[in-house]
Design an enzyme around this catalytic site. Structure first.
Site, PDB file in Angstrom:
ATOM      1  N   CYS A   2       1.266  32.472  -5.215  1.00 34.54           N
ATOM      2  CA  CYS A   2       1.668  31.122  -4.856  1.00 34.54           C
ATOM      3  C   CYS A   2       2.116  31.084  -3.405  1.00 34.54           C
ATOM      4  CB  CYS A   2       2.821  30.659  -5.752  1.00 34.54           C
ATOM      5  SG  CYS A   2       2.523  30.937  -7.517  1.00 34.54           S
ATOM      6  N   LEU A  50      -0.713  28.923  -7.780  1.00 31.84           N
ATOM      7  CA  LEU A  50      -2.020  29.377  -8.224  1.00 31.84           C
ATOM      8  C   LEU A  50      -1.786  30.041  -9.574  1.00 31.84           C
ATOM      9  CD1 LEU A  50      -5.061  29.866  -7.570  1.00 31.84           C
ATOM     10  CD2 LEU A  50      -4.372  32.067  -6.595  1.00 31.84           C
ATOM     11  N   ASN A  74       6.738  33.936  -5.103  1.00 30.62           N
ATOM     12  CA  ASN A  74       5.346  34.183  -4.729  1.00 30.62           C
ATOM     13  C   ASN A  74       5.040  35.640  -5.003  1.00 30.62           C
ATOM     14  OD1 ASN A  74       2.831  34.434  -3.396  1.00 30.62           O
ATOM     15  ND2 ASN A  74       3.853  34.836  -1.446  1.00 30.62           N
ATOM     16  N   ASP A  99       6.443  35.856 -15.351  1.00 25.90           N
ATOM     17  CA  ASP A  99       7.164  36.923 -14.666  1.00 25.90           C
ATOM     18  C   ASP A  99       8.257  36.363 -13.755  1.00 25.90           C
ATOM     19  OD1 ASP A  99       5.219  35.804 -13.046  1.00 25.90           O
ATOM     20  OD2 ASP A  99       4.545  37.683 -12.168  1.00 25.90           O
ATOM     21  N   ILE A 281     -19.643  42.639   1.129  1.00 33.09           N
ATOM     22  CA  ILE A 281     -20.139  41.793   2.224  1.00 33.09           C
ATOM     23  C   ILE A 281     -20.420  42.662   3.440  1.00 33.09           C
ATOM     24  CG2 ILE A 281     -18.014  41.203   3.487  1.00 33.09           C
ATOM     25  CD1 ILE A 281     -19.022  38.183   2.931  1.00 33.09           C
TER      26      ILE A 281
END
Length: 629
Positions: A2, A50, A74, A99, A281
């Site tokens: 987050c 998120l 976060n 959590d 990538i």
């Protein structure tokens, strides 16, 4: 994963609410699923979510039983279920399965000592209404960012600096002392950021803010040492701990994928994790594209692999946005492919694993040891390395500045680390940086002063020179560059990055590895590679580290990109910082092949692009560059 932002002030609640909304809106990319605010007479706590764990019930802020404490957080705590059981037995009542709530009740129960029980990555704050106190912390290694400032009587904090800029009490001013060290280190090397008055909470530290006073304290520091462990037992210990950490880092209520390169670190993680999806990538074909080798390994391991190839136009079009997301200039070229790799993975997933941390824990960098084509120097250095410390230092210092083959290697490996090692990036020599800067930007802490702050903590500890170098990188290069770009480039695409090789339990193993099993004549991070052999072919475990190769040398000698970068060097404001004529000569000579100044040019270009983002265009997210001919 987050984003958090907030502040302490006595402004009216309505005013605080509006400001907090602006602070959290600007970091919506960190948490597009939900926003939450807690505002009272003293404090404003903001949050962007998120959703990864407890998808339905984990919205923040979260309160304790009597609502006297509130938390915004976060990160991820991987042992939260075990801690939750302990706290329930102690009488705590939970309203979620998240959590986040475990941290809050843990703080109620153990105070600041909760930090020593947490296994994970985090940046959080807890407001205690009874004490009128804000308590906050950053994780052990600095995986998650935490910035703060005290301006015009307001204490403000956030996961990203761009949140702080939205506050009316924020005074935006360039920190002139930050530029000269940046030119050498390639990343922001000072505790104070490129924004004057904005600081990073150091990794492994907690703070309290009360009655206008901030107190900061350290709670964790790797205790590097030596053991007499034999190689077989050591490899067993590394492999078991890696397996345990990867399993713990896969705890989530959503699918967890993995990045995959041609190197040992991400390959080891992916081979243990066995995710449904892996991602790779690269640029074009050949040297700068590892995705072919990653695809081969994925096929051998029977993993799905999604890959894309990039070109220079994409890199330059998005480069202003990349620097905007970073908050501060960072000229590590790998920021570019990581940005696009994160976007690729975010099309399918919210969480990926990656291999950051292994190089610092197990000595994976060439600069740590003797890697030279002169075999005689390797042998000599190994023999001389067994001499008493004073004799080694004397020989190393004698070799400094000599011009015979291998002299530099003798100096780098026998002289004290404090005298020759500043970390994994060195772009401009310090005096060279001074010459190219205007006088008002030359006044800054010296490179030696910067690294000595870390080396000073090792006085009185009998560590090998190699372990001193590891310790410096753990506190300088890793949080300042590697982890910063990993967080910012993934969160730019609302993607959570987890780093199972950067775990306190694995650190407990790594910090005691005998120096002789870190780097050998055979390879770097020797013992770690032996553990990886159990899961991936030797061809992959023995591969030399490439680290997202980026073709900036080729780009800067292509007319299209040379002219683009040169046009930035020609801007009026550039002369405020640099000897503009010298810059233009540098890029012209590089284009003509008279020098190879690619890293220097890229470092200056990164700074100027960032400055344009935040000071010329006032911090608004930039549009894509138009590269039409």
């Amino acid at each position: 994963m987050c984003g958090i932002a907030g502040f302490v002030s006595d402004a009216p609640i309505e005013e605080k609410t509006a400001v907090l909304k602006r602070m959290t809106d600007i970091i919506a990319h960190r948490g597009p699923d939900q926003e939450g605010h807690f505002v009272n007479e003293q404090v404003a706590l903001g949050f962007r979510r998120l959703s990864i764990i407890d998808l339905q019930g984990g919205d923040q802020p979260i309160f304790n039983e009597d609502s006297s404490m509130a938390i915004t957080f976060n990160g991820e705590i991987y042992n939260y279920r075990m801690l939750r059981e302990v706290l329930i037995e102690k009488g705590h009542t939970f309203t979620t399965d998240s959590d986040t709530e475990v941290i809050l009740h843990g703080y109620e129960e153990w105070g600041k000592d909760v930090l020593t029980r947490l296994r994970g990555m985090f940046g959080f704050v807890i407001w205690d209404s009874n004490r009128k106190e804000l308590f906050g912390a950053r994780d052990h290694f600095g995986i998650k960012p935490f910035y703060y400032a005290i301006m015009n009587g307001t204490f403000m904090y956030g996961s990203e600096i761009k949140s702080l800029i939205q506050h009316p009490d924020f005074h935006k001013e360039l920190n002139k002392e930050a530029l000269r060290p940046y030119l050498t280190f390639q990343y922001p090397a000072l505790p104070e950021t490129f924004f004057k008055g904005v600081f990073k909470l150091p990794e492994g530290h907690w703070f309290t803010y009360r009655d206008g006073k901030m107190d900061i304290h350290q709670y964790y520091d790797p205790a590097f040492g030596e053991s007499d462990q034999n190689l077989a037992d050591l490899v067993d210990s590394i492999d078991k701990t890696v397996e345990d950490s990867v399993k713990a880092h896969q705890v989530a209520d959503v699918e967890v994928g993995s990045f995959l390169s041609s190197g040992v670190d991400s390959s080891y993680v992916a081979a243990v994790a066995r995710p449904e999806h892996t991602y790779s990538i690269g640029f074009g074909k050949g040297t700068y594209n590892e995705s072919d080798q990653a695809g081969e390994l994925a096929s051998l391991l029977k993993l799905n692999n999604t890959t894309e190839s990039l070109d220079g136009d994409q890199a330059f079009q998005y480069f202003p946005q990349i620097q905007w997301y970073l908050d501060e200039p960072d000229s590590n070229p790998s920021c570019v492919p990581l940005f696009f790799l994160s976007e690729l993975a975010s099309r399918d997933l919210r969480v990926v694993l990656s291999g950051e941390g292994a190089d610092e824990l197990f000595a994976g960098y060439v600069d740590y040891g003797v890697h030279t084509r002169y075999k005689v120097i390797k042998v000599a250095t190994r023999i001389l390395g067994h001499l008493p410390r004073k004799a080694r230092y004397a020989i190393g210092r004698w070799a400094k500045g000599k011009r015979f083959p291998g002299a530099w290697h003798l100096y780098a490996n026998l002289a004290p680390a404090e005298e020759n090692f500043i970390g994994q990036a060195k772009v401009f020599e310090e005096d060279e940086a001074g010459r190219i800067l205007r006088p008002e930007y030359r006044k800054a802490p010296s490179v030696k002063q910067i690294v000595d702050r870390t080396y000073a903590r090792l006085r009185g500890r009998n560590l090998s020179e190699l372990k001193k170098k590891q310790y410096l990188d753990m506190h300088q290069w890793m949080p300042g560059d590697i982890l910063l770009k990993a967080d910012k480039m993934t969160m730019a695409h609302s993607l959570e990055l987890r780093v199972p090789l950067l775990d306190t339990r694995l650190m407990d193993v790594a910090e005691k590895v005998p120096t002789r099993y870190l780097i050998t004549d055979e390879n770097t991070k020797f013992a770690f590679r032996k553990a990886a052999d159990r899961h991936i072919p030797r061809e992959w475990s023995d591969r030399e580290k490439l680290g997202f190769p980026v073709p900036i040398k080729d780009w800067l000698r292509r007319e299209k990109y040379y002219r683009l970068v040169r046009s930035v060097f020609e801007r009026d404001y550039v002369g405020e910082f640099f000897d503009q004529e010298a810059l233009l000569q540098m890029i012209d000579d590089n284009y003509a092949g008279r020098n190879d100044a690619r890293r220097k040019i890229w470092t200056i270009y990164s700074f100027l692009t960032w400055y344009d983002d935040y000071f010329i265009h006032d911090g608004t997210k930039p549009e894509l560059l138009d590269l039409a001919d």
